[in-house]
Design a protein around this motif. Structure first.
Motif, short mmCIF file in Angstrom:
data_model
loop_
_atom_site.label_atom_id
_atom_site.label_comp_id
_atom_site.label_asym_id
_atom_site.label_seq_id
_atom_site.Cartn_x
_atom_site.Cartn_y
_atom_site.Cartn_z
N ALA A 22 4.24 -13.14 -1.54
CA ALA A 22 2.85 -12.63 -2.32
C ALA A 22 2.71 -11.95 -3.60
O ALA A 22 3.63 -11.39 -3.96
N ILE A 23 1.62 -12.20 -4.18
CA ILE A 23 1.30 -11.25 -5.41
C ILE A 23 0.32 -10.28 -4.89
O ILE A 23 -0.31 -10.52 -4.03
N TRP A 24 0.75 -9.24 -5.25
CA TRP A 24 -0.17 -7.95 -4.87
C TRP A 24 -0.43 -7.18 -5.93
O TRP A 24 0.40 -6.74 -7.13
N ASP A 25 -1.65 -6.80 -6.20
CA ASP A 25 -1.92 -5.72 -7.20
C ASP A 25 -2.81 -4.46 -6.89
O ASP A 25 -3.43 -4.61 -5.61
N CYS A 26 -2.86 -3.43 -7.56
CA CYS A 26 -3.47 -2.52 -7.04
C CYS A 26 -3.97 -1.62 -8.47
O CYS A 26 -3.07 -1.15 -9.31
N THR A 27 -5.13 -0.93 -8.33
CA THR A 27 -5.73 0.00 -9.30
C THR A 27 -5.37 1.45 -9.13
O THR A 27 -4.50 1.65 -8.03
N ALA A 28 -5.52 2.40 -9.92
CA ALA A 28 -5.22 3.74 -9.65
C ALA A 28 -5.48 4.41 -8.27
O ALA A 28 -6.67 4.16 -7.92
N GLY A 29 -4.58 5.21 -7.86
CA GLY A 29 -4.77 6.01 -6.81
C GLY A 29 -3.49 6.21 -6.19
O GLY A 29 -2.47 5.91 -6.56
N GLU A 30 -3.60 7.11 -5.19
CA GLU A 30 -2.21 7.57 -4.36
C GLU A 30 -2.61 7.20 -2.85
O GLU A 30 -3.78 7.65 -2.42
N PHE A 31 -1.39 7.00 -2.31
CA PHE A 31 -1.68 6.36 -0.89
C PHE A 31 -0.25 6.47 -0.13
O PHE A 31 0.69 6.25 -0.92
N ARG A 32 -0.30 6.53 1.01
CA ARG A 32 1.03 6.00 1.94
C ARG A 32 0.83 4.73 2.34
O ARG A 32 -0.30 4.04 2.45
N TRP A 33 2.06 4.32 2.48
CA TRP A 33 2.12 2.58 2.72
C TRP A 33 3.17 2.69 3.83
O TRP A 33 4.35 3.13 3.84
N PHE A 34 2.76 1.62 4.88
CA PHE A 34 3.84 1.48 6.11
C PHE A 34 4.02 0.12 5.83
O PHE A 34 3.56 -0.95 5.58
N PHE A 35 5.48 -0.21 5.76
CA PHE A 35 6.05 -1.68 5.56
C PHE A 35 6.45 -2.16 7.21
O PHE A 35 7.56 -1.57 7.76
N GLY A 36 5.49 -2.91 7.35
CA GLY A 36 5.63 -3.53 8.76
C GLY A 36 6.74 -4.48 8.79
O GLY A 36 7.50 -4.84 9.80
N TRP A 37 7.12 -5.15 7.64
CA TRP A 37 8.37 -6.05 7.60
C TRP A 37 9.15 -5.68 6.59
O TRP A 37 8.87 -4.80 5.89
N ASP A 38 10.54 -6.04 6.43
CA ASP A 38 11.42 -5.88 5.36
C ASP A 38 10.64 -6.38 3.99
O ASP A 38 10.15 -7.38 4.01
N GLU A 39 10.58 -5.56 3.15
CA GLU A 39 10.08 -6.13 1.83
C GLU A 39 10.86 -5.97 0.63
O GLU A 39 11.09 -4.67 0.32
N THR A 40 11.07 -6.85 -0.25
CA THR A 40 11.67 -6.64 -1.75
C THR A 40 10.52 -6.90 -2.56
O THR A 40 9.85 -8.02 -2.47
N VAL A 41 10.38 -6.27 -3.47
CA VAL A 41 9.48 -6.41 -4.62
C VAL A 41 9.92 -6.18 -5.90
O VAL A 41 10.84 -5.79 -6.28
N MET A 42 9.17 -6.98 -6.90
CA MET A 42 9.39 -6.87 -8.13
C MET A 42 8.28 -6.60 -8.83
O MET A 42 7.37 -7.33 -8.72
N ILE A 43 8.36 -5.57 -9.92
CA ILE A 43 7.13 -5.23 -10.53
C ILE A 43 6.99 -6.12 -11.70
O ILE A 43 8.08 -6.46 -12.46
N LEU A 44 5.64 -6.82 -11.96
CA LEU A 44 5.38 -7.70 -12.77
C LEU A 44 4.76 -6.89 -14.21
O LEU A 44 4.96 -7.27 -15.11
N GLU A 45 3.94 -5.94 -13.63
CA GLU A 45 3.14 -5.43 -14.61
C GLU A 45 2.91 -3.96 -14.14
O GLU A 45 2.49 -3.80 -13.25
N GLY A 46 2.78 -2.96 -15.21
CA GLY A 46 2.18 -1.71 -14.85
C GLY A 46 3.36 -0.90 -14.24
O GLY A 46 4.50 -1.21 -14.33
N GLU A 47 3.17 0.25 -13.51
CA GLU A 47 4.32 1.09 -12.96
C GLU A 47 3.66 1.71 -11.60
O GLU A 47 2.43 2.00 -11.36
N VAL A 48 4.60 2.17 -10.46
CA VAL A 48 4.21 2.93 -9.58
C VAL A 48 5.31 4.01 -9.35
O VAL A 48 6.46 3.72 -9.65
N HIS A 49 4.63 5.07 -9.01
CA HIS A 49 5.86 6.33 -8.79
C HIS A 49 5.88 6.11 -7.19
O HIS A 49 4.86 6.35 -6.31
N ILE A 50 7.17 6.18 -6.86
CA ILE A 50 7.44 6.00 -5.13
C ILE A 50 8.08 7.09 -4.85
O ILE A 50 9.12 7.74 -5.48
#
Length: 168
Positions: free
Chosen positions: A74-102
């Motif tokens: 899937a493609i996923w995008d998000c605007t500014a904000g801070e949140f916790r995220w639960f990964f119910g599945w194994d997930e590999t991501v590749m950032i296409l645009e912007g950045e995120v602090h993990i």
């Protein structure tokens, strides 16, 4: 009990070896290609209990799904904000645009930028801080149930080093 697990795993390994490729009998397409910019994006609100700061707005567009429904791209995008995220599945991501602090639950911190690839194990949490915008491609896979994972590892062990590489 351990002997029952071993017997079950052995039976599963033999069955897996003798079964034809299941994709041959599955419905659906065997090849899917799209420009990520043309995928229909739908609002997928972040659980309000997970939001730490701001008003992040997320959208998701499904690209493809495995024939067995155990894999999804899937493609996923998000605007500014801070949140916790639960990964119910194994997930590999590749950032296409912007950045995120993990920040992972073990305290590991990393800024992911366009071109970076990261893996999040199913069943874990991470904190995400998006300062402006982030867009990623996500490759998700349901983890095998423990007995099936054990059978799969046993199958690989029984094969020895005869098959190396990504599909072994």
């Amino acid at each position: 009990m351990a002997s029952l697990h071993l017997m079950f795993a052995s039976a599963m390994a033999l069955a897996a070896r003798s079964m034809p490729d299941i994709a041959v009998f599955s419905r659906g397409k065997s090849f899917v290609a799209h420009s990520s910019d043309l995928i229909d994006m739908k609002s997928t609100p972040i659980n309000p209990d997970w939001i730490v700061a701001g008003d992040p707005r997320a959208r998701t567009g499904e690209h493809s799904r495995g024939h067995d429904d155990a894999a999804l791209t899937a493609i996923w995008d998000c605007t500014a904000g801070e949140f916790r995220w639960f990964f119910g599945w194994d997930e590999t991501v590749m950032i296409l645009e912007g950045e995120v602090h993990i920040t992972a639950d073990d305290g590991t911190e990393r800024i992911l930028r366009a071109g970076d690839v990261a893996f999040f194990a199913g069943g874990t949490w991470a904190s995400w801080r998006v300062d402006n915008y982030v867009r990623k491609v996500a490759f998700l896979r349901k983890p095998f149930p423990k007995p099936v994972a054990f059978a799969y590892r046993l199958r690989k062990l029984l094969r020895g080093n005869a098959q190396q590489g990504i599909a072994a």
